[in-house]
Motif scaffolding. Sequence first.
Motif, PDB file in Angstrom:
ATOM      1  N   ILE A 160       0.849  -1.193   0.000  1.00 25.53           N
ATOM      2  CA  ILE A 160       0.000   0.000   0.000  1.00 25.53           C
ATOM      3  C   ILE A 160       0.889   1.248   0.000  1.00 25.53           C
ATOM      4  O   ILE A 160       1.695   1.435   0.909  1.00 25.53           O
ATOM      5  N   PRO A 161       0.742   2.110  -1.000  1.00 28.35           N
ATOM      6  CA  PRO A 161       1.596   3.313  -1.077  1.00 28.35           C
ATOM      7  C   PRO A 161       1.282   4.314   0.040  1.00 28.35           C
ATOM      8  O   PRO A 161       0.223   4.245   0.682  1.00 28.35           O
ATOM      9  N   ASP A 162       2.172   5.259   0.235  1.00 27.19           N
ATOM     10  CA  ASP A 162       2.019   6.256   1.287  1.00 27.19           C
ATOM     11  C   ASP A 162       0.860   7.210   1.041  1.00 27.19           C
ATOM     12  O   ASP A 162       0.395   7.871   1.985  1.00 27.19           O
ATOM     13  N   ASN A 163       0.401   7.314  -0.199  1.00 26.17           N
ATOM     14  CA  ASN A 163      -0.710   8.227  -0.478  1.00 26.17           C
ATOM     15  C   ASN A 163      -2.072   7.568  -0.269  1.00 26.17           C
ATOM     16  O   ASN A 163      -3.097   8.030  -0.770  1.00 26.17           O
ATOM     17  N   TYR A 164      -2.085   6.469   0.496  1.00 25.54           N
ATOM     18  CA  TYR A 164      -3.328   5.802   0.895  1.00 25.54           C
ATOM     19  C   TYR A 164      -3.408   5.762   2.418  1.00 25.54           C
ATOM     20  O   TYR A 164      -2.387   5.592   3.091  1.00 25.54           O
ATOM     21  N   GLU A 165      -4.607   5.934   2.939  1.00 21.82           N
ATOM     22  CA  GLU A 165      -4.863   5.763   4.359  1.00 21.82           C
ATOM     23  C   GLU A 165      -5.319   4.329   4.621  1.00 21.82           C
ATOM     24  O   GLU A 165      -6.010   3.733   3.794  1.00 21.82           O
ATOM     25  N   VAL A 166      -4.934   3.790   5.774  1.00 18.29           N
ATOM     26  CA  VAL A 166      -5.445   2.500   6.236  1.00 18.29           C
ATOM     27  C   VAL A 166      -6.256   2.767   7.495  1.00 18.29           C
ATOM     28  O   VAL A 166      -5.738   3.312   8.475  1.00 18.29           O
TER      29      VAL A 166
ATOM     30  N   GLY B  85     -19.831 -18.054  -5.637  1.00 16.99           N
ATOM     31  CA  GLY B  85     -18.542 -18.663  -5.934  1.00 16.99           C
ATOM     32  C   GLY B  85     -17.856 -18.145  -7.175  1.00 16.99           C
ATOM     33  O   GLY B  85     -17.204 -18.901  -7.898  1.00 16.99           O
ATOM     34  N   THR B  86     -17.993 -16.830  -7.426  1.00 13.98           N
ATOM     35  CA  THR B  86     -17.299 -16.226  -8.561  1.00 13.98           C
ATOM     36  C   THR B  86     -16.327 -15.165  -8.051  1.00 13.98           C
ATOM     37  O   THR B  86     -16.503 -14.605  -6.969  1.00 13.98           O
ATOM     38  N   GLN B  87     -15.322 -14.863  -8.869  1.00 15.40           N
ATOM     39  CA  GLN B  87     -14.277 -13.927  -8.448  1.00 15.40           C
ATOM     40  C   GLN B  87     -13.711 -13.204  -9.665  1.00 15.40           C
ATOM     41  O   GLN B  87     -13.503 -13.801 -10.723  1.00 15.40           O
ATOM     42  N   TRP B  88     -13.479 -11.899  -9.501  1.00 17.33           N
ATOM     43  CA  TRP B  88     -12.832 -11.128 -10.563  1.00 17.33           C
ATOM     44  C   TRP B  88     -11.397 -11.624 -10.754  1.00 17.33           C
ATOM     45  O   TRP B  88     -10.669 -11.807  -9.777  1.00 17.33           O
ATOM     46  N   LYS B  89     -11.002 -11.804 -12.000  1.00 16.68           N
ATOM     47  CA  LYS B  89      -9.621 -12.173 -12.325  1.00 16.68           C
ATOM     48  C   LYS B  89      -8.833 -10.965 -12.819  1.00 16.68           C
ATOM     49  O   LYS B  89      -7.631 -10.857 -12.579  1.00 16.68           O
ATOM     50  N   GLU B  90      -9.501 -10.061 -13.532  1.00 14.77           N
ATOM     51  CA  GLU B  90      -8.901  -8.800 -13.970  1.00 14.77           C
ATOM     52  C   GLU B  90      -9.878  -7.690 -13.633  1.00 14.77           C
ATOM     53  O   GLU B  90     -11.070  -7.796 -13.915  1.00 14.77           O
TER      54      GLU B  90
ATOM     55  N   GLU C 149      -2.289 -11.580  -4.996  1.00 10.74           N
ATOM     56  CA  GLU C 149      -1.640 -10.282  -5.125  1.00 10.74           C
ATOM     57  C   GLU C 149      -2.543  -9.324  -5.905  1.00 10.74           C
ATOM     58  O   GLU C 149      -3.201  -9.725  -6.874  1.00 10.74           O
ATOM     59  N   ILE C 150      -2.596  -8.067  -5.465  1.00 11.55           N
ATOM     60  CA  ILE C 150      -3.372  -7.049  -6.171  1.00 11.55           C
ATOM     61  C   ILE C 150      -2.528  -5.781  -6.290  1.00 11.55           C
ATOM     62  O   ILE C 150      -1.585  -5.579  -5.529  1.00 11.55           O
ATOM     63  N   ASP C 151      -2.892  -4.955  -7.245  1.00 14.85           N
ATOM     64  CA  ASP C 151      -2.284  -3.643  -7.400  1.00 14.85           C
ATOM     65  C   ASP C 151      -3.217  -2.634  -6.742  1.00 14.85           C
ATOM     66  O   ASP C 151      -4.229  -2.236  -7.325  1.00 14.85           O
ATOM     67  N   VAL C 152      -2.903  -2.246  -5.534  1.00 15.84           N
ATOM     68  CA  VAL C 152      -3.765  -1.342  -4.766  1.00 15.84           C
ATOM     69  C   VAL C 152      -4.006  -0.041  -5.516  1.00 15.84           C
ATOM     70  O   VAL C 152      -5.088   0.557  -5.427  1.00 15.84           O
TER      71      VAL C 152
ATOM     72  N   VAL D  81       1.848 -12.599   0.496  1.00 14.56           N
ATOM     73  CA  VAL D  81       0.662 -12.853  -0.324  1.00 14.56           C
ATOM     74  C   VAL D  81       0.992 -13.690  -1.562  1.00 14.56           C
ATOM     75  O   VAL D  81       0.185 -14.511  -2.000  1.00 14.56           O
ATOM     76  N   LYS D  82       2.165 -13.506  -2.115  1.00 14.74           N
ATOM     77  CA  LYS D  82       2.547 -14.289  -3.305  1.00 14.74           C
ATOM     78  C   LYS D  82       2.527 -15.781  -3.003  1.00 14.74           C
ATOM     79  O   LYS D  82       1.992 -16.585  -3.787  1.00 14.74           O
ATOM     80  N   GLN D  83       3.069 -16.183  -1.873  1.00  8.19           N
ATOM     81  CA  GLN D  83       3.083 -17.587  -1.503  1.00  8.19           C
ATOM     82  C   GLN D  83       1.683 -18.062  -1.090  1.00  8.19           C
ATOM     83  O   GLN D  83       1.288 -19.189  -1.410  1.00  8.19           O
TER      84      GLN D  83
END
Length: 359
Positions: A62-68, A154-159, A179-182, A258-260
């Motif tokens: 998560i980049p610094d320009n995002y709040e958690v 039971g469905t999930q976005w792939k892209e 893995e996702i691109d936040v 997350v990769k593993q």
Amino acid sequence: MRAYNFNAGPAAIPLPVLERAQKELVNFNNTGMSVMELSHRSKDYEEVHNRANSLLRELLGIPDNYEVLFLQGGASLQFTMIPMNFLKSGQTGHFITTGSWSEKALKEAKTFGETRILASSKEDNYTHIPTNYSLNDVENGAYLHITSNNTIFGTQWKEYPQSPIPLIADMSSDILCTEIDVEKFDLIYAGAQKNLGPSGVTVVIVKKEFLETAKEDVPTILKYSTHSKNNSLYNTPPTFAIYMLSLVLEWVKEQGGVKQIQKINEEKAGYIYSAIDESNGFYKGHAEKNSRSLMNITFTLQNEELTKKFLQEAKERQFIGLAGHRSVGGCRASTYNAVPKEACEALAKFMTEFKNQNS
């Protein structure tokens, strides 16, 4: 022997996490108190709180320009907070509906402003993620909302969509599974009770630039800015749930990140989907193959009587939580991060044995 826990949520928690929480339950960090008893303003709790934040940032990149943010009320409150903060007069909230939870998010948004269903797979009983939509005419949209994984069907976005307007995703049931691109998203939210820990805390990841566009006429406790300015400590947070979240995140890191975790999840789901695909129609998967979820594997048997027998024999073998959602029936195996690989192997073996005995 621990049960094979395939519950859809609240769901399995990693055994090492439970054991550590048990060990620390009555005397956390030599304070002489449980973490549940600590002041949320204390140094000991502050370290837990900030550790959870930093671990989530590390694991998801998560980049610094995002709040958690750590909030309460589950995803259901987010269904309301999002349009309350971001759906302005003269704008439209766009939705791609892929199941019951995206329908509920849409219903709440309608109470605050204009909405539009950009695409839906409802007519096909939500067996797939829609691809027949255009993003060319959403310029005045407030945001585009999707549900990344659909527990019931039971469905999930792939892209994910390359959205020209802010993209918001409910990732309650698959955050940290792949893995996702936040940076593709302006806001991500997730109830904890599937992949992050016990119920009680909701994670929100929001881009600061998007946060600055929020409306001002929102009750204080329901403003995202209230919580971002106060490090999610404006009011008493769910301290024990956040402590458990931090332990789960440490466990994910110990597994290789997350990769593993994604690699393991693909193997786990592969066992069960293979049992379905190799059953010669004895089991029928609900989701189309290109939309199959790694987290919720839904399938039916040939009739209700056989389904009841399957579920009863599964329960006798300590497979718990395999009944499908009450709205659709059938069976569902929820294979969240904490469900061990051996549980999925054992279920696939049982499915094959049951087919051979009942064909």
